[in-house]
Write an enzyme that holds these catalytic residues in place. Structure first.
Site, PDB file in Angstrom:
ATOM      1  N   ARG A  19       0.809  -1.217   0.000  1.00 25.22           N
ATOM      2  CA  ARG A  19       0.000   0.000   0.000  1.00 25.22           C
ATOM      3  C   ARG A  19       0.848   1.276   0.000  1.00 25.22           C
ATOM      4  NH1 ARG A  19      -3.423  -2.423   4.944  1.00 25.22           N
ATOM      5  NH2 ARG A  19      -1.491  -3.630   5.078  1.00 25.22           N
ATOM      6  N   GLN A  78      12.509 -14.272   6.333  1.00 24.80           N
ATOM      7  CA  GLN A  78      11.254 -14.868   5.857  1.00 24.80           C
ATOM      8  C   GLN A  78      11.262 -14.725   4.339  1.00 24.80           C
ATOM      9  OE1 GLN A  78       7.672 -12.693   6.700  1.00 24.80           O
ATOM     10  NE2 GLN A  78       6.439 -14.532   6.929  1.00 24.80           N
ATOM     11  N   GLY A  83       2.480 -14.161   5.917  1.00 26.64           N
ATOM     12  CA  GLY A  83       1.620 -13.612   6.967  1.00 26.64           C
ATOM     13  C   GLY A  83       2.341 -13.453   8.302  1.00 26.64           C
ATOM     14  N   THR A  84       1.703 -12.675   9.165  1.00 28.64           N
ATOM     15  CA  THR A  84       2.334 -12.334  10.449  1.00 28.64           C
ATOM     16  C   THR A  84       2.517 -13.564  11.357  1.00 28.64           C
ATOM     17  OG1 THR A  84       0.118 -11.633  11.152  1.00 28.64           O
ATOM     18  CG2 THR A  84       1.639  -9.903  10.512  1.00 28.64           C
ATOM     19  N   GLU A 159      -9.990  -9.582  11.160  1.00 29.41           N
ATOM     20  CA  GLU A 159      -9.341  -8.675  10.210  1.00 29.41           C
ATOM     21  C   GLU A 159     -10.391  -7.971   9.356  1.00 29.41           C
ATOM     22  OE1 GLU A 159      -5.915  -7.895  10.024  1.00 29.41           O
ATOM     23  OE2 GLU A 159      -6.233  -8.825  11.965  1.00 29.41           O
ATOM     24  N   ARG A 338      29.127  23.537   3.012  1.00 31.23           N
ATOM     25  CA  ARG A 338      28.646  22.370   2.295  1.00 31.23           C
ATOM     26  C   ARG A 338      28.983  21.061   3.006  1.00 31.23           C
ATOM     27  NH1 ARG A 338      30.864  20.324  -3.283  1.00 31.23           N
ATOM     28  NH2 ARG A 338      31.581  22.458  -3.462  1.00 31.23           N
ATOM     29  N   TYR A 371      34.066  31.515  -2.549  1.00 32.70           N
ATOM     30  CA  TYR A 371      34.104  30.054  -2.509  1.00 32.70           C
ATOM     31  C   TYR A 371      35.454  29.638  -1.962  1.00 32.70           C
ATOM     32  CZ  TYR A 371      34.656  25.219  -3.721  1.00 32.70           C
ATOM     33  OH  TYR A 371      34.904  23.882  -3.634  1.00 32.70           O
ATOM     34  N   ALA A 385      35.431  40.103  -0.517  1.00 29.31           N
ATOM     35  CA  ALA A 385      34.275  39.672  -1.316  1.00 29.31           C
ATOM     36  C   ALA A 385      34.724  39.195  -2.686  1.00 29.31           C
ATOM     37  CB  ALA A 385      33.303  40.833  -1.467  1.00 29.31           C
TER      38      ALA A 385
HETATM   39  C1  UD1 Z   1      -1.881  -6.052  11.171  1.00 30.97           C
HETATM   40  C2  UD1 Z   1      -2.827  -6.912  12.005  1.00 30.97           C
HETATM   41  C3  UD1 Z   1      -4.059  -6.112  12.364  1.00 30.97           C
HETATM   42  C4  UD1 Z   1      -3.659  -4.850  13.089  1.00 30.97           C
HETATM   43  C5  UD1 Z   1      -2.603  -4.037  12.309  1.00 30.97           C
HETATM   44  C6  UD1 Z   1      -2.037  -2.951  13.186  1.00 30.97           C
HETATM   45  C7  UD1 Z   1      -2.490  -9.222  11.269  1.00 30.97           C
HETATM   46  C8  UD1 Z   1      -3.036 -10.335  10.451  1.00 30.97           C
HETATM   47  N1  UD1 Z   1      -3.201  -8.085  11.241  1.00 30.97           N
HETATM   48  O1  UD1 Z   1      -2.528  -5.729   9.955  1.00 30.97           O
HETATM   49  O2  UD1 Z   1      -4.946  -6.883  13.171  1.00 30.97           O
HETATM   50  O3  UD1 Z   1      -4.801  -4.056  13.355  1.00 30.97           O
HETATM   51  O4  UD1 Z   1      -1.527  -4.884  11.908  1.00 30.97           O
HETATM   52  O5  UD1 Z   1      -1.179  -2.125  12.469  1.00 30.97           O
HETATM   53  O6  UD1 Z   1      -1.486  -9.391  11.916  1.00 30.97           O
HETATM   54  N2  UD1 Z   1       5.010  -8.825   8.124  1.00 30.97           N
HETATM   55  C9  UD1 Z   1       6.015  -9.758   8.024  1.00 30.97           C
HETATM   56  N3  UD1 Z   1       5.780 -10.895   7.325  1.00 30.97           N
HETATM   57  C10 UD1 Z   1       4.582 -11.176   6.753  1.00 30.97           C
HETATM   58  C11 UD1 Z   1       3.563 -10.225   6.863  1.00 30.97           C
HETATM   59  C12 UD1 Z   1       3.789  -9.045   7.563  1.00 30.97           C
HETATM   60  O7  UD1 Z   1       7.102  -9.563   8.532  1.00 30.97           O
HETATM   61  O8  UD1 Z   1       4.474 -12.245   6.146  1.00 30.97           O
HETATM   62  C13 UD1 Z   1       5.255  -7.571   8.858  1.00 30.97           C
HETATM   63  C14 UD1 Z   1       5.146  -6.343   7.998  1.00 30.97           C
HETATM   64  O9  UD1 Z   1       6.403  -5.969   7.477  1.00 30.97           O
HETATM   65  C15 UD1 Z   1       4.642  -5.274   8.980  1.00 30.97           C
HETATM   66  C16 UD1 Z   1       3.879  -6.099  10.019  1.00 30.97           C
HETATM   67  O10 UD1 Z   1       4.282  -7.438   9.862  1.00 30.97           O
HETATM   68  O11 UD1 Z   1       5.707  -4.600   9.621  1.00 30.97           O
HETATM   69  C17 UD1 Z   1       2.372  -5.990   9.862  1.00 30.97           C
HETATM   70  O12 UD1 Z   1       1.980  -6.368   8.561  1.00 30.97           O
HETATM   71  P1  UD1 Z   1       0.892  -5.562   7.761  1.00 30.97           P
HETATM   72  O13 UD1 Z   1       0.756  -6.185   6.422  1.00 30.97           O
HETATM   73  O14 UD1 Z   1       1.143  -4.109   7.814  1.00 30.97           O
HETATM   74  O15 UD1 Z   1      -0.424  -5.918   8.606  1.00 30.97           O
HETATM   75  P2  UD1 Z   1      -1.751  -5.058   8.692  1.00 30.97           P
HETATM   76  O16 UD1 Z   1      -2.591  -5.323   7.489  1.00 30.97           O
HETATM   77  O17 UD1 Z   1      -1.431  -3.658   8.980  1.00 30.97           O
HETATM   78 MG    MG Z   2       0.356  -2.587   9.047  1.00 32.96          MG
END
Ligand code: UD1
Ligand code: MG
Length: 462
Positions: A19, A78, A83-84, A159, A338, A371, A385
């Site tokens: 995004r 990773q 996913g988280t 979510e 500079r 300069y 100057a």
């Molecule tokens: C996430 C939460 C959401 C919360 C929000 C708060 C989940 C599923 N959702 O959503 O509930 O309200 O954060 O800001 O956790 N990341 C990884 N590896 C991955 C995916 C993500 O390291 O595979 C990291 C991203 O770099 C980021 C963080 O985890 O720093 C969160 O990921 P992001 O995609 O921003 O999650 P949100 O959609 O914001």
């Molecule tokens: Mg986020």
């Protein structure tokens, strides 16, 4: 730092941040003069020692790692961002298996150390499997919503994408900041199944899994929603930047620095400023700059990675980069230091004077239009100057050495390599190509000739 024993932390920083619409990994974007992920690590450092900190890297892993490695934390890569929940799971072998695990998202730069401490204390003193930070938002769109159980504990996090219209109306949101009992985390995190809609493994599903196993999850509800702003797109980045800078100027003012119209001033997180220094509107003080006491920094000036001693006056619209400025110096208005300059005590550098890789001696003056590059200028020198050091021959750079108490007349061209010894004079308008000995007057220009009656003769002809 009050390091709490058996506390580990995992910072998730592998995502691309689609995004953001950027080539750069999201956590590397800067707000308040630091990358987002640096703010998160700084806040966590209050309770976790670096060797117990794991950062999950993925997108531009090399760049993120290069930035953070000096802090002494560990890294897990990773390869595929699944996913988280998956990001946490892959830390299993490296992370501590007992005590508590603090999980933070690298895109939440506004979290304060005090709140992290409170979270850890809440989890430590309660009887919950995990505690997570929540807050109420008027516009919760995009965040995971908190579903509360009847006993007030957290039943689930839904979510945005999976939320029903009724659930979307819930104002309490998940911050992405959790403190979890490590044993329970590692027992259950592997049970999270991919989300049917996105295929991602959501850490947020752990809440329901823990509940299903007979545990309870607590929420620490924060009053200040600003603290847990998650950065997903650039509007939020600008908002985080604004808040971080407001915090910085506020702290400086509380510490005795005067700042006018602070909302127009950008001061980076790592900057230090001494008491009774006055910062005018529309200034930027960046990087690792240190400014002493009793200085004034004029409107529109930008100072980057420089060290400025006490009682220095920087006028309006100056630029100072990677330079050292000693006490009592006056710069500007409209000066450009500079890079890599050392301006010694009491010197004056005036308008439209540019210095590059130059030592400018104590009490010396270059008040207008000059300069001075690759030069070593002694104390008590006057630079007229229009003086230019010709430091570049088209291939190489050369030094200009000027001894103490030299007077360089206006509009002099000093062709380097060149040595002008102490107590000498250079006549105005000279082109100096050879060394000038001490005590001498160097004149390097054609002699003036006056032709009497020349004008009227010319007029008669026409
Ligand atoms: C996430 C939460 C959401 C919360 C929000 C708060 C989940 C599923 N959702 O959503 O509930 O309200 O954060 O800001 O956790 N990341 C990884 N590896 C991955 C995916 C993500 O390291 O595979 C990291 C991203 O770099 C980021 C963080 O985890 O720093 C969160 O990921 P992001 O995609 O921003 O999650 P949100 O959609 O914001
Ligand atoms: Mg986020």
């Amino acid at each position: 730092m009050q390091t709490i024993s058996k506390l580990n932390s995992i910072v998730l920083a592998a995502g691309l941040g689609t995004r953001m619409k950027s080539k750069k990994a999201k956590v590397l974007h800067e707000a308040g003069g630091q990358a987002l992920v640096e703010h998160v690590l700084d806040a966590a450092a209050i309770v976790v020692s670096p060797e117990n900190m794991i950062v999950v890297v993925g997108h531009q892993a090399d760049k993120v790692q290069k930035l953070l490695a000096p802090r002494g934390c560990q890294f897990v890569t990773q390869i595929e961002q699944r996913g988280t929940g998956h990001a946490v799971e892959i830390c299993r072998s490296l992370a501590g298996q007992d005590g508590l695990t603090l999980i933070l998202y690298g895109d939440c730069p506004l979290l304060t150390p005090a709140t992290i401490s409170r979270l850890v204390e809440t989890q430590r003193n309660g009887s919950f499997a995990a505690t997570l930070i929540t807050t109420m938002l008027e516009r919760p769109t995009g965040y995971g919503r908190i579903i509360r159980a009847e006993d007030g504990s957290v039943a689930a996090i839904v979510e945005e994408k999976a939320a029903s219209p009724d659930q979307k109306k819930i104002g309490e949101i998940n911050s992405g900041i959790y403190c979890v009992d490590s044993a329970l985390l590692w027992k259950h995190v592997g049970e999270i199944t991919p989300n049917p809609a996105s295929g991602e493994i959501y850490l947020t599903d752990l809440v329901e899994i823990l509940r299903g196993a007979g545990h309870r999850v607590a929420a620490l509800l924060l009053d200040d929603p600003n603290e847990i702003l998650g950065i997903n797109q650039r509007l939020e980045l600008a908002e985080a930047d604004r808040i971080l800078r407001a915090r910085k100027t506020r702290q400086l003012m509380l510490d005795g620095v005067t700042i006018f119209q602070p909302e127009t001033v950008a001061i980076d997180a790592g900057v230090e400023i001494g008491q009774d220094t006055v910062i005018a509107a529309f200034t930027q003080i960046l990087g690792k700059t240190r400014i002493g006491a009793d200085c004034t920094i004029g409107a529109g000036s930008v100072i980057r990675d420089s060290v400025i001693a006490d009682s220095v006056r920087v006028g309006e619209y100056c630029f100072v980069g990677t330079s050292v400025v000693e006490s009592g110096v006056q710069i500007g208005p409209f000066s450009r230091l500079r890079q890599d300059n050392h301006v010694e005590a009491g010197a004056h550098v005036g308008n439209f004077v540019e210095l590059k890789k130059t030592r400018f001696g104590a009490g010396s003056k270059a008040m207008h239009l000059a300069y001075l590059g690759d030069s070593n200028i002694g104390a008590g020198v006057n630079i007229g100057a229009g003086t230019i050091t010709c430091n570049y021959d088209g291939v190489n750079k050369h030094m200009t050495e000027i001894g103490e108490n030299v007077f360089v007349g206006s509009n002099s061209t000093l062709v380097a390599p060149l040595r002008i010894d102490a107590d000498s004079y250079v006549a105005a308008g000279s082109v100096i190509t050879h060394a000038v000995p001490s005590d001498a007057l160097a004149v390097g220009r054609s002699r003036q000739m006056n032709k009497p009656g020349w004008v009227s003769k010319k007029r008669k002809k026409v």
